[in-house]
Design a protein around this motif. Sequence first.
Motif, short mmCIF file in Angstrom:
data_model
loop_
_atom_site.label_atom_id
_atom_site.label_comp_id
_atom_site.label_asym_id
_atom_site.label_seq_id
_atom_site.Cartn_x
_atom_site.Cartn_y
_atom_site.Cartn_z
N PHE A 77 122.94 105.34 106.62
CA PHE A 77 121.80 104.69 105.97
C PHE A 77 121.89 103.19 106.18
O PHE A 77 122.99 102.66 106.38
CB PHE A 77 121.75 105.02 104.45
CG PHE A 77 122.98 104.62 103.71
CD1 PHE A 77 123.09 103.38 103.10
CD2 PHE A 77 124.06 105.49 103.61
CE1 PHE A 77 124.24 103.01 102.41
CE2 PHE A 77 125.21 105.13 102.93
CZ PHE A 77 125.30 103.89 102.33
N GLN A 137 124.95 100.49 104.89
CA GLN A 137 126.23 101.20 104.80
C GLN A 137 127.38 100.24 104.47
O GLN A 137 128.31 100.60 103.76
CB GLN A 137 126.54 101.94 106.10
CG GLN A 137 127.88 102.66 106.09
CD GLN A 137 128.22 103.35 107.40
OE1 GLN A 137 127.71 103.00 108.45
NE2 GLN A 137 129.09 104.34 107.34
N PRO A 143 116.21 106.71 105.59
CA PRO A 143 116.05 107.17 104.21
C PRO A 143 114.65 107.69 103.89
O PRO A 143 114.49 108.54 103.02
CB PRO A 143 116.35 105.94 103.36
CG PRO A 143 116.95 104.95 104.26
CD PRO A 143 116.58 105.31 105.66
N GLU A 161 114.45 111.04 106.15
CA GLU A 161 115.67 111.85 106.05
C GLU A 161 115.97 112.58 107.36
O GLU A 161 116.40 113.73 107.37
CB GLU A 161 115.62 112.80 104.85
CG GLU A 161 115.61 112.04 103.54
CD GLU A 161 115.83 112.90 102.32
OE1 GLU A 161 115.76 114.14 102.42
OE2 GLU A 161 116.07 112.32 101.25
N TRP A 216 121.22 101.11 96.91
CA TRP A 216 120.71 102.48 96.83
C TRP A 216 121.39 103.19 95.66
O TRP A 216 122.55 102.94 95.38
CB TRP A 216 121.02 103.25 98.11
CG TRP A 216 120.44 102.70 99.37
CD1 TRP A 216 121.11 102.06 100.36
CD2 TRP A 216 119.08 102.75 99.80
NE1 TRP A 216 120.26 101.71 101.39
CE2 TRP A 216 119.00 102.13 101.06
CE3 TRP A 216 117.92 103.27 99.22
CZ2 TRP A 216 117.81 102.01 101.77
CZ3 TRP A 216 116.74 103.14 99.93
CH2 TRP A 216 116.69 102.52 101.19
N PRO A 217 120.70 104.10 94.98
CA PRO A 217 121.35 104.87 93.91
C PRO A 217 122.49 105.72 94.49
O PRO A 217 122.38 106.26 95.60
CB PRO A 217 120.23 105.78 93.38
CG PRO A 217 118.97 105.24 93.94
CD PRO A 217 119.29 104.44 95.16
N TYR A 218 123.57 105.86 93.72
CA TYR A 218 124.76 106.57 94.18
C TYR A 218 124.45 107.98 94.64
O TYR A 218 124.92 108.42 95.69
CB TYR A 218 125.82 106.57 93.07
CG TYR A 218 127.08 107.31 93.46
CD1 TYR A 218 127.99 106.73 94.34
CD2 TYR A 218 127.34 108.58 92.97
CE1 TYR A 218 129.14 107.40 94.73
CE2 TYR A 218 128.48 109.26 93.36
CZ TYR A 218 129.38 108.67 94.23
OH TYR A 218 130.50 109.35 94.60
N TYR A 219 123.65 108.71 93.87
CA TYR A 219 123.33 110.11 94.23
C TYR A 219 122.65 110.17 95.60
O TYR A 219 122.85 111.10 96.37
CB TYR A 219 122.47 110.80 93.16
CG TYR A 219 121.04 110.33 93.13
CD1 TYR A 219 120.06 110.95 93.91
CD2 TYR A 219 120.65 109.25 92.34
CE1 TYR A 219 118.74 110.51 93.90
CE2 TYR A 219 119.35 108.80 92.33
CZ TYR A 219 118.40 109.44 93.11
OH TYR A 219 117.10 109.00 93.10
N GLN A 220 121.84 109.15 95.92
CA GLN A 220 121.15 109.12 97.20
C GLN A 220 122.13 108.84 98.34
O GLN A 220 122.06 109.46 99.39
CB GLN A 220 120.04 108.07 97.18
CG GLN A 220 119.10 108.15 98.35
CD GLN A 220 118.30 109.46 98.36
OE1 GLN A 220 117.63 109.78 97.40
NE2 GLN A 220 118.39 110.20 99.44
N VAL A 221 123.05 107.91 98.11
CA VAL A 221 124.05 107.59 99.12
C VAL A 221 124.89 108.83 99.44
O VAL A 221 125.13 109.14 100.61
CB VAL A 221 124.95 106.42 98.65
CG1 VAL A 221 126.17 106.25 99.54
CG2 VAL A 221 124.15 105.12 98.59
N LYS A 247 124.04 111.93 99.16
CA LYS A 247 123.18 112.86 99.91
C LYS A 247 123.12 112.45 101.38
O LYS A 247 123.24 113.31 102.27
CB LYS A 247 121.78 112.87 99.30
CG LYS A 247 120.79 113.74 100.02
CD LYS A 247 119.42 113.67 99.36
CE LYS A 247 118.39 114.45 100.13
NZ LYS A 247 117.05 114.33 99.53
N TRP A 248 122.95 111.16 101.66
CA TRP A 248 122.86 110.70 103.05
C TRP A 248 124.18 110.84 103.79
O TRP A 248 124.20 111.17 104.97
CB TRP A 248 122.37 109.26 103.10
CG TRP A 248 120.95 109.10 102.64
CD1 TRP A 248 119.94 110.02 102.73
CD2 TRP A 248 120.39 107.96 102.01
NE1 TRP A 248 118.79 109.52 102.19
CE2 TRP A 248 119.03 108.25 101.75
CE3 TRP A 248 120.89 106.72 101.64
CZ2 TRP A 248 118.18 107.34 101.14
CZ3 TRP A 248 120.04 105.81 101.04
CH2 TRP A 248 118.70 106.13 100.80
#
Length: 181
Positions: free
Chosen positions: A74, A77, A104, A107, A130-135, A137-138
């Motif tokens: 992403f 990074q 992002p 995706e 970026w929100p942690y949950y999104q990071v 996921k990526w």
Amino acid sequence: MKTLCFTGHRPKDLAGKENQIKSKLEVLVEQAYAKGYRRFISGMAMGVDLYAAQAVLRLQESHDDVELIAAVPFPGQTAFYDAISRATWTSILMRATQVNLFDPLTETDVILDAKEVLERNRQALNQEAWPYYQVVKWLEMRNRWMIDHADAVLAVWSGKPKGGTANAVRYAMNLNKPILI
């Protein structure tokens, strides 16, 4: 073309064994080349990913048929990288044969010029994190992409059952990919 990807821990989880790991990666990359691997994929994270990419670039100096794909999960990074790791990341990115950035918004991965990825990374560093949950996921999407596009996986893994490296090893096992741990 035979392809090998790397997965492994960050420096904080390597228990001061960075130099040992770097030396071993040099040997393992040379051995992979001897077995016919010519394309290598690094996820560009601090630690094992960057060490492995450096080993591939050193191999590339004596073998012009070696390719390094930098799989950047992403933009931004490097937000939590120290200055040395950020400079190493940039240097590797500029020397990589191909750079894939995971967008992002869509995706999906896109192949971009290294300078474009550097610019997108710079822009992302100037925005809210970026929100942690999104990071997470990526990172998982990037790992799956690397394993899907590799014939085998080289893992530097402590055996801990949780975390990105553990998830990558399990995913590779589910696909029956050869894994060197």
